[in-house]
Motif scaffolding. Structure first.
Motif, PDB file in Angstrom:
ATOM      1  N   HIS A 139      15.763 -11.136 -12.540  1.00  0.00           N
ATOM      2  CA  HIS A 139      14.345 -11.457 -12.800  1.00  0.00           C
ATOM      3  C   HIS A 139      13.844 -10.758 -14.055  1.00  0.00           C
ATOM      4  O   HIS A 139      13.380 -11.412 -14.995  1.00  0.00           O
ATOM      5  CB  HIS A 139      13.533 -11.052 -11.568  1.00  0.00           C
ATOM      6  N   VAL A 140      13.908  -9.428 -14.072  1.00  0.00           N
ATOM      7  CA  VAL A 140      13.561  -8.616 -15.239  1.00  0.00           C
ATOM      8  C   VAL A 140      14.527  -7.435 -15.273  1.00  0.00           C
ATOM      9  O   VAL A 140      15.329  -7.254 -14.351  1.00  0.00           O
ATOM     10  CB  VAL A 140      12.098  -8.099 -15.182  1.00  0.00           C
ATOM     11  N   LEU A 141      14.450  -6.613 -16.293  1.00  0.00           N
ATOM     12  CA  LEU A 141      15.321  -5.450 -16.394  1.00  0.00           C
ATOM     13  C   LEU A 141      15.192  -4.580 -15.137  1.00  0.00           C
ATOM     14  O   LEU A 141      14.086  -4.222 -14.733  1.00  0.00           O
ATOM     15  CB  LEU A 141      14.948  -4.629 -17.632  1.00  0.00           C
ATOM     16  N   GLU A 143      16.347   1.755 -13.971  1.00  0.00           N
ATOM     17  CA  GLU A 143      15.493   1.010 -14.898  1.00  0.00           C
ATOM     18  C   GLU A 143      14.125   0.724 -14.283  1.00  0.00           C
ATOM     19  O   GLU A 143      13.089   0.841 -14.945  1.00  0.00           O
ATOM     20  CB  GLU A 143      16.170  -0.301 -15.303  1.00  0.00           C
ATOM     21  N   THR A 144      14.108   0.342 -12.999  1.00  0.00           N
ATOM     22  CA  THR A 144      12.832   0.075 -12.333  1.00  0.00           C
ATOM     23  C   THR A 144      12.003   1.349 -12.220  1.00  0.00           C
ATOM     24  O   THR A 144      10.779   1.329 -12.430  1.00  0.00           O
ATOM     25  CB  THR A 144      13.070  -0.543 -10.944  1.00  0.00           C
ATOM     26  N   ALA A 185       4.413   7.043  -9.671  1.00  0.00           N
ATOM     27  CA  ALA A 185       5.459   6.088  -9.299  1.00  0.00           C
ATOM     28  C   ALA A 185       6.395   6.677  -8.237  1.00  0.00           C
ATOM     29  O   ALA A 185       7.573   6.364  -8.194  1.00  0.00           O
ATOM     30  CB  ALA A 185       6.247   5.681 -10.531  1.00  0.00           C
ATOM     31  N   GLY A 186       5.847   7.519  -7.374  1.00  0.00           N
ATOM     32  CA  GLY A 186       6.640   8.155  -6.328  1.00  0.00           C
ATOM     33  C   GLY A 186       6.695   9.652  -6.536  1.00  0.00           C
ATOM     34  O   GLY A 186       7.063  10.111  -7.621  1.00  0.00           O
ATOM     35  N   ARG A 216       0.857  -1.191   0.000  1.00  0.00           N
ATOM     36  CA  ARG A 216       0.000   0.000   0.000  1.00  0.00           C
ATOM     37  C   ARG A 216       0.890   1.237   0.000  1.00  0.00           C
ATOM     38  O   ARG A 216       2.094   1.133   0.249  1.00  0.00           O
ATOM     39  CB  ARG A 216      -0.924  -0.011   1.209  1.00  0.00           C
ATOM     40  N   ALA A 217       0.314   2.385  -0.290  1.00  0.00           N
ATOM     41  CA  ALA A 217       1.094   3.619  -0.361  1.00  0.00           C
ATOM     42  C   ALA A 217       1.712   3.954   0.996  1.00  0.00           C
ATOM     43  O   ALA A 217       1.029   3.936   2.023  1.00  0.00           O
ATOM     44  CB  ALA A 217       0.213   4.763  -0.837  1.00  0.00           C
ATOM     45  N   VAL A 218       3.017   4.245   0.999  1.00  0.00           N
ATOM     46  CA  VAL A 218       3.739   4.576   2.224  1.00  0.00           C
ATOM     47  C   VAL A 218       4.601   5.813   1.979  1.00  0.00           C
ATOM     48  O   VAL A 218       4.715   6.302   0.858  1.00  0.00           O
ATOM     49  CB  VAL A 218       4.634   3.395   2.683  1.00  0.00           C
ATOM     50  N   ASP A 219       5.239   6.292   3.052  1.00  0.00           N
ATOM     51  CA  ASP A 219       6.084   7.476   2.918  1.00  0.00           C
ATOM     52  C   ASP A 219       7.386   7.142   2.194  1.00  0.00           C
ATOM     53  O   ASP A 219       7.796   7.853   1.273  1.00  0.00           O
ATOM     54  CB  ASP A 219       6.379   8.061   4.302  1.00  0.00           C
ATOM     55  N   ARG A 220       8.040   6.039   2.592  1.00  0.00           N
ATOM     56  CA  ARG A 220       9.341   5.706   2.015  1.00  0.00           C
ATOM     57  C   ARG A 220       9.356   4.232   1.607  1.00  0.00           C
ATOM     58  O   ARG A 220       9.125   3.354   2.434  1.00  0.00           O
ATOM     59  CB  ARG A 220      10.470   5.983   3.011  1.00  0.00           C
ATOM     60  N   ALA A 221       9.632   3.978   0.324  1.00  0.00           N
ATOM     61  CA  ALA A 221       9.599   2.615  -0.214  1.00  0.00           C
ATOM     62  C   ALA A 221      10.862   2.327  -1.005  1.00  0.00           C
ATOM     63  O   ALA A 221      11.325   3.167  -1.778  1.00  0.00           O
ATOM     64  CB  ALA A 221       8.377   2.435  -1.110  1.00  0.00           C
ATOM     65  N   VAL A 222      11.402   1.135  -0.803  1.00  0.00           N
ATOM     66  CA  VAL A 222      12.466   0.600  -1.654  1.00  0.00           C
ATOM     67  C   VAL A 222      11.819  -0.486  -2.505  1.00  0.00           C
ATOM     68  O   VAL A 222      11.201  -1.414  -1.967  1.00  0.00           O
ATOM     69  CB  VAL A 222      13.626   0.022  -0.821  1.00  0.00           C
ATOM     70  N   ILE A 223      11.933  -0.366  -3.832  1.00  0.00           N
ATOM     71  CA  ILE A 223      11.230  -1.265  -4.748  1.00  0.00           C
ATOM     72  C   ILE A 223      12.236  -2.175  -5.448  1.00  0.00           C
ATOM     73  O   ILE A 223      13.193  -1.704  -6.058  1.00  0.00           O
ATOM     74  CB  ILE A 223      10.417  -0.470  -5.787  1.00  0.00           C
ATOM     75  N   SER A 224      11.984  -3.496  -5.404  1.00  0.00           N
ATOM     76  CA  SER A 224      12.917  -4.459  -5.996  1.00  0.00           C
ATOM     77  C   SER A 224      12.800  -4.520  -7.517  1.00  0.00           C
ATOM     78  O   SER A 224      13.811  -4.667  -8.208  1.00  0.00           O
ATOM     79  CB  SER A 224      12.696  -5.853  -5.398  1.00  0.00           C
ATOM     80  N   HIS A 225      11.570  -4.419  -8.055  1.00  0.00           N
ATOM     81  CA  HIS A 225      11.384  -4.466  -9.507  1.00  0.00           C
ATOM     82  C   HIS A 225       9.985  -3.995  -9.861  1.00  0.00           C
ATOM     83  O   HIS A 225       9.167  -3.737  -8.968  1.00  0.00           O
ATOM     84  CB  HIS A 225      11.652  -5.868 -10.055  1.00  0.00           C
ATOM     85  N   GLY A 226       9.701  -3.900 -11.157  1.00  0.00           N
ATOM     86  CA  GLY A 226       8.518  -3.208 -11.623  1.00  0.00           C
ATOM     87  C   GLY A 226       7.222  -3.976 -11.697  1.00  0.00           C
ATOM     88  O   GLY A 226       6.201  -3.394 -12.069  1.00  0.00           O
ATOM     89  N   HIS A 227       7.173  -5.287 -11.388  1.00  0.00           N
ATOM     90  CA  HIS A 227       5.909  -6.013 -11.428  1.00  0.00           C
ATOM     91  C   HIS A 227       4.948  -5.451 -10.377  1.00  0.00           C
ATOM     92  O   HIS A 227       5.360  -5.063  -9.280  1.00  0.00           O
ATOM     93  CB  HIS A 227       6.127  -7.504 -11.200  1.00  0.00           C
ATOM     94  N   SER A 228       3.666  -5.446 -10.700  1.00  0.00           N
ATOM     95  CA  SER A 228       2.688  -4.727  -9.888  1.00  0.00           C
ATOM     96  C   SER A 228       2.465  -5.316  -8.506  1.00  0.00           C
ATOM     97  O   SER A 228       1.920  -4.642  -7.635  1.00  0.00           O
ATOM     98  CB  SER A 228       1.352  -4.647 -10.627  1.00  0.00           C
TER      99      SER A 228
END
Length: 347
Positions: free
Chosen positions: A98-100, A57-58, A71-72, A30-42
């Motif tokens: 996994h992906v680009l 790339e992500t 996206a932030g 869910r939407a948060v203040d600070r997020a680290v994202i591993s990759h672009g899958h939903s």
């Protein structure tokens, strides 16, 4: 001083995995203040975060999929191997394969090291940097294909099967079900590696992300939109489309289509049969059973946390190897890409 055990500072919350001392979430649901994202899958990258950290790339893929601004509010790109201090937590990214742009999120706090791998695969992929093992105290892994039945064949051999079928049925169109982010572009790049020089036709849903990949420096060769092509022009052609489209009315526009699907789930014949798949291609963007176990050994972690998939089988097998396993039961994982749909049985 004894290093604090990771379970004292990396917590499972309703929003996902939370690093308390760093004040950030990893792949929050869910939407948060600070997020680290591993990759672009939903199922890993959700819209609406205030601050997002990921590979360049992500971030580009997230913007392409969600639209600018969703996206932030603020975005920070981190290169592989570049370190960052976040409130005393040392953070860096390693390729996940996994992906680009997909990354493992590596954390170190007061001498304890955790690697959150996201989704990953161990096979070569011309469109993504290969997985790099990072030694750690706790390794957080997926378990999408964590059953001994899932041992993926070489992907090059599956592409060769596809091309043999194209040669055998030159009057028919081969339509391959594949996910829009990662699998579609990987198949296109592998077909080029195998010598296929003709245009590859795309379902409209696949066009935008292929263009994003090309803008990020991944060549895919000549691409065409299948929806505007004449049936006659698609004889002997290869068409890449979403899995939902290959058995749909959309496929009727094709010339006597040979229905294919590229997924690790194609190892299960019943799934291929139920989906009306004539040519199942076992090409996965996730680690198989042997690779999951080998990776756990490589990272030398005495403890492995499992986020989603076949947790019980993997935890049991790890225990036999002297590695303590723990199921995290994170919600919302496996909803895109090859992840199992809720309520489905794996075999």
């Amino acid at each position: 001083m004894t290093a604090p055990h990771p379970e004292t500072w990396l917590k499972v919350t309703p929003a996902g995995l939370f690093c308390e001392p760093g004040g950030f979430f990893i792949d929050p649901t869910r939407a948060v203040d600070r997020a680290v994202i591993s990759h672009g899958h939903s199922d890993h990258a959700r819209p609406g975060h205030a601050h997002v950290l990921a590979t360049a790339e992500t971030l580009a893929i997230m913007s392409a999929r969600m639209g600018e601004g969703r996206a932030g509010v603020s975005q920070q790109a981190l290169r592989f191997g570049e370190t960052l201090d976040v409130n005393g937590v040392r953070l860096w990214l390693r390729p996940a394969g996994h992906v680009l742009g997909s990354a493992q999120v590596c954390l170190e706090w007061r001498g304890a090291r955790v690697v959150v791998s996201g989704d990953y695969k161990r096979r070569p992929d011309p469109t993504a940097a290969g997985f790099e093992p990072e030694p750690c105290d706790v390794f957080v892994t997926e378990a999408t294909f964590a059953l001994p039945v899932f041992r993926h064949p070489p992907p090059e051999a599956e592409i060769a099967r596809l091309l043999r079928s194209v040669a055998l049925f030159p009057e028919r169109t081969h339509v391959v079900g594949c996910y829009s982010l990662g699998k579609c572009q990987r198949l296109a790049a592998m077909l080029r590696q195998a010598g296929w020089e003709a245009p590859i036709h795309l379902h409209g849903a696949h066009v935008a992300l292929c263009r994003t990949y090309e803008a990020l420096g991944i060549p895919l060769g000549p691409l065409r939109t299948a929806t505007v092509a004449k049936k006659e022009d698609l004889k002997g052609a290869i068409v890449l489309a979403p899995p939902s489209a290959i058995a749909d009315r959309w496929a009727r526009r094709l010339a006597e289509p040979v229905v294919c699907n590229a997924s690790g789930w194609m190892r299960v014949r019943q799934r291929a049969k139920q989906g009306g798949v004539e040519l199942p291609l076992v090409i996965s963007d996730h680690a198989d059973w042997d690779e999951l176990l080998a990776t756990a050994e490589e990272v030398q972690a005495p403890e492995v946390w499992v986020t989603h998939g076949r947790e019980d089988a993997l935890i049991h097998a790890l225990g036999q190897r002297g590695i303590r396993g723990r199921a995290l039961h994170l919600v919302g994982r496996g909803e895109e890409d090859e992840g199992e749909a809720p309520g489905e049985a794996a075999a």
